[in-house]
Design an enzyme around this catalytic site. Structure first.
Site, PDB file in Angstrom:
ATOM      1  N   HIS A 190      -1.951 -12.745  -2.281  1.00 47.70           N
ATOM      2  CA  HIS A 190      -2.989 -13.479  -1.560  1.00 47.70           C
ATOM      3  C   HIS A 190      -2.547 -14.885  -1.158  1.00 47.70           C
ATOM      4  CE1 HIS A 190      -6.346 -10.695  -3.275  1.00 47.70           C
ATOM      5  NE2 HIS A 190      -5.399 -10.047  -2.601  1.00 47.70           N
ATOM      6  N   HIS A 233       0.807  -1.210   0.000  1.00 54.87           N
ATOM      7  CA  HIS A 233       0.000   0.000   0.000  1.00 54.87           C
ATOM      8  C   HIS A 233       0.843   1.265   0.000  1.00 54.87           C
ATOM      9  CE1 HIS A 233      -4.245  -1.562   0.949  1.00 54.87           C
ATOM     10  NE2 HIS A 233      -3.527  -2.520   0.389  1.00 54.87           N
TER      11      HIS A 233
END
Length: 730
Positions: free
Chosen positions: A269, A101
């Site tokens: 993920h 992020h």
């Protein structure tokens, strides 16, 4: 893609969906009007940076015991803290999300965002819904930052910690380059105009049926997101086509192709989980607006909730794989092994759960490994199965783990280093030897001798090329530089290659003539240096013609890039839609033309006086675009174009001239008439007249126009010109 959060592209980087918008959009003061405002203390050129002016982050980074630093970070991964326990006893997934992020705000449209300045520490990013609870990740890192001090920037630490996290869980890493520089105040970046965050139900920025496109230079699909809404476009999990469209659009605007998108999504993920254990209204607010006693913490702040794992970030709850702290192929194996049904998390978010999963495919509970819980997929994950192109890539990665390993490692490296610019800026022992096309490689150049430079400049001035032509060619080459991601600039001489040689702003026919002649005259000097030196020679002549002697001491030693070293498509966002310095505007936009000039000046690293001097000087030199309606004359405001003078400012501020808009121009072009006779004297654009209408710019223009001001103007112009020419000279 970290789902804790979640062709329409191209065209004008400032086009919107109707109406005139500000380049700022919503600011921190809009979101948090009661927050302490420190802007007043940075007025008058005061810096917010507490470090010495000559402090060099790259040099400091190279003094670090790199192996010891990595060892300390690795030890932190499993050093479980009671105040914020680690899911599965390992902070690795949390830190991967933090690094992702930090880097994932990068966008190709203007090169802004990204990890290279540590902006995640400041509003609005520190309080975006998508960055929920990353305040704790940064605070977990504080003891390491404190130990190594200024020798490791927060910006470097974020990315390096993400790398170490991947390595600590057996994942592949391509390399690391340090040397990023911290800032100490929020950067001014256009993040959008919406008045609500994504978690307040605001719709997606793309609605094809309504002709609504994603506003350039934005890349995220909704305000407060890094990429896309993981529940689906506008929260609709059934819009499979729209989900793939949103992913493809946003990732492409962040410099990723389909393969990189799939690799990043699957690789990210492979680790960790989503958090949606309780409704979000049970939690506290974002850090920037929270109470002083919380000391910069927000969201989950109640000790009992934290202890019990009652944490909500995206609202989705669950892990993607049965081994959330171990790299492997489980993500694709489960994605294709099972059919999935739509369910809701405890927080009410839409997610997908495998139907009748085998016990061995269940995930451990994040806080109690003796318990097993179902894995999940988000609507964004399901797109890798639903979309035909994504599915082909996903099936290949499912069947070839080595291919996934390599693709993820490379894509992660690109994600976390894309905004660092040329490879020459990378520091440290883990910089990959391989040159990558997205790094815009340039061969090493050689510095020509003073005599060769002098001889070349003499030949140029005897070549028949005009001052205007030479200055415009040099500007076209150098002014592509963006200090946001350090792309562009004169190094490499890509102005002679596609696509830059054909950009309308560069007057291609004239540019081709100039470059051909310079190539003929340059001898052993690189084309990159020749273009810049020719511009310098032209300015020195133009000043001399005005009765002044100046030296334009640009640097040399640039190399020349080849077509093979140039990813032409990736340079398209650098094409000027507007360039106020050359008085160029492709077509009227939703942003005022003068705002676009200021934006370009910011990307070039210019101060207000430098911007003002460059505009006035280039007008006096006649270095304006031929694509202006009135040919080469508009905005020049001098009777002696090609002579470097302060005529632009003198004539603009002359009270004997009255300005009227040219009706058919749509408030873009103006004519200046003699107040007494009505005779037309000058033509101008918005980017000319703003230097007389804006009070701050007028004050500076008056300094350059007053008696004795020409010397100050010349000094400022030459300094600013040299800054632009040498920008990107790493």
């Amino acid at each position: 893609m970290d789902a804790e959060t979640g062709s329409i592209s191209g065209g004008c980087p400032f086009s919107g969906n109707g109406g005139t918008r500000s380049l700022l959009g919503r600011t921190n003061r809009d979101w948090w009007p009661d927050a302490l405002q420190l802007d007043i203390l940075t007025q008058d050129g005061k810096s917010a940076n507490p470090l010495d002016e000559d402090f060099n982050y790259a040099e400091a980074f190279n003094t670090v015991d790199y192996n010891a630093l990595k060892a300390d970070i690795k030890a932190l991964m499993t050093d479980d803290q009671e105040w914020w326990p680690a899911d599965y006893g390992h902070y690795g997934p949390f830190f991967i999300r933090m690094a992702w992020h930090a880097a994932g705000t990068y966008r190709t449209g203007d090169g802004r965002g990204g990890a290279s300045s540590g902006q995640q520490r400041f509003a609005p990013l520190n309080s975006w819904p998508d960055n929920g609870n990353l305040d704790k990740a940064r605070r977990l890192l504080w003891p390491i930052k404190q130990k190594y001090g200024k020798n490791i920037s927060w910006a470097d630490l974020f990315v390096l910690t993400g790398n170490v996290a991947i390595e600590s869980m057996g994942g592949p890493v391509f390399g690391f380059g340090g040397g990023r520089e911290d800032v100490f105040e929020p950067e001014t970046v256009y993040w959008g105009t919406e008045e609500q965050w994504v978690d307040q139900g605001v719709e997606t920025r793309i609605i094809p049926d309504e002709g609504k496109a994603l506003d350039n230079p934005l890349a995220a699909i909704q305000m407060g997101l890094i990429y896309v809404n993981p529940e689906g476009p506008g929260g609709n999990p059934h819009d499979a086509e729209g989900m793939a469209r949103d992913m493809r659009e946003t990732f492409s605007r962040m410099a990723m192709n389909d393969e990189e998108t799939v690799a990043l999504t699957a690789g990210g993920h492979a680790f960790g989980k989503c958090h949606g254990a309780v409704p979000a209204d049970q939690l506290s607010g974002a850090p920037e607006g929270e109470a002083l006693a919380l000391q910069g913490f927000g969201w989950a702040t109640d000790a009992d909730q934290i202890r019990d794992g009652h944490i909500t970030t995206s609202g989705i709850e669950g892990a993607w794989t049965p081994n959330p702290t171990q790299w492997g192929g489980d993500y694709f194996r489960l994605l294709f092994k099972y059919e999935y049904e739509l369910t809701e998390s405890p927080a009410g978010a839409k997610q997908w759960t495998p139907i009748n999963p085998d016990p061995e495919d269940m995930a451990p509970d994040a806080r109690d490994p003796s318990k097993k819980v179902p894995t999940i997929m988000t609507t964004a994950d399901m797109a890798l199965k639903r979309d035909p192109e994504y599915r082909k890539i996903s099936e290949r990665f499912r069947d070839d783990q080595a291919a996934l390993d390599d693709a993820f490692a490379r894509a992660w490296f690109k994600l976390t280093h894309r905004d660092m610019g040329p490879k020459a800026r990378y520091q440290g022992p883990e910089v990959p030897a391989e040159d990558l096309i997205w790094q815009d490689p340039v061969p090493e150049g050689s510095v020509p001798s003073d005599s060769d430079v002098s001889s070349f400049k003499s030949k140029v001035m005897d070549s028949g090329l005009s001052v205007s032509e030479l200055v415009k060619a040099a500007w076209a080459s150098a002014s592509t530089y963006r200090n946001s991601d350090h792309r562009g600039g004169a190094n490499g001489a890509r102005v002679r290659l596609a696509p830059q040689k054909d950009w309308a702003a560069n007057d291609p026919q004239e540019l081709s003539k100039v470059l051909s002649k310079l190539d003929e005259l340059r001898g052993g000097i690189s084309m990159a240096d020749a273009i810049v030196l020719a511009g310098a020679a032209a300015i020195e002549k133009a000043a001399k013609d005005g009765g002044h002697s100046v030296s334009v001491n640009v640097s040399t030693g640039r190399g020349d890039a080849t077509d093979e070293q140039t990813d032409a498509e990736s340079f398209e966002p650098l094409e000027p839609f507007a360039d106020g310095f050359r008085n160029y505007l492709k077509t009227k936009a939703s942003v005022k033309t003068e705002d676009m000039m200021v934006d370009k000046a910011h990307l070039l690293g210019l101060s207000i006086p430098e911007m003002t001097a460059l505009v006035g000087g280039m007008r006096a030199l006649g270095a304006v675009s031929k694509h202006a309606k009135h040919g080469n004359s508009i905005g020049v405001l001098t009777d002696r174009p090609g002579t470097l003078s302060n005529d632009f400012f003198v004539n603009l501020l002359d009270m004997g001239t009255k300005w009227d808009v040219v009706d058919e121009s749509g408030d873009e072009e103006f004519v200046g008439k003699d107040r007494k006779t009505g005779e037309e004297r000058w033509t101008a654009t918005r980017t000319d007249l703003v230097f007389g209408s804006n009070s701050q710019l007028r004050a500076i223009s008056e300094v350059f126009a007053e008696n004795g001001g020409e010397e100050k103007f010349l000094k400022t112009f030459v300094s600013a010109w040299t800054k632009v020419m040498d920008a990107g000279r790493f």
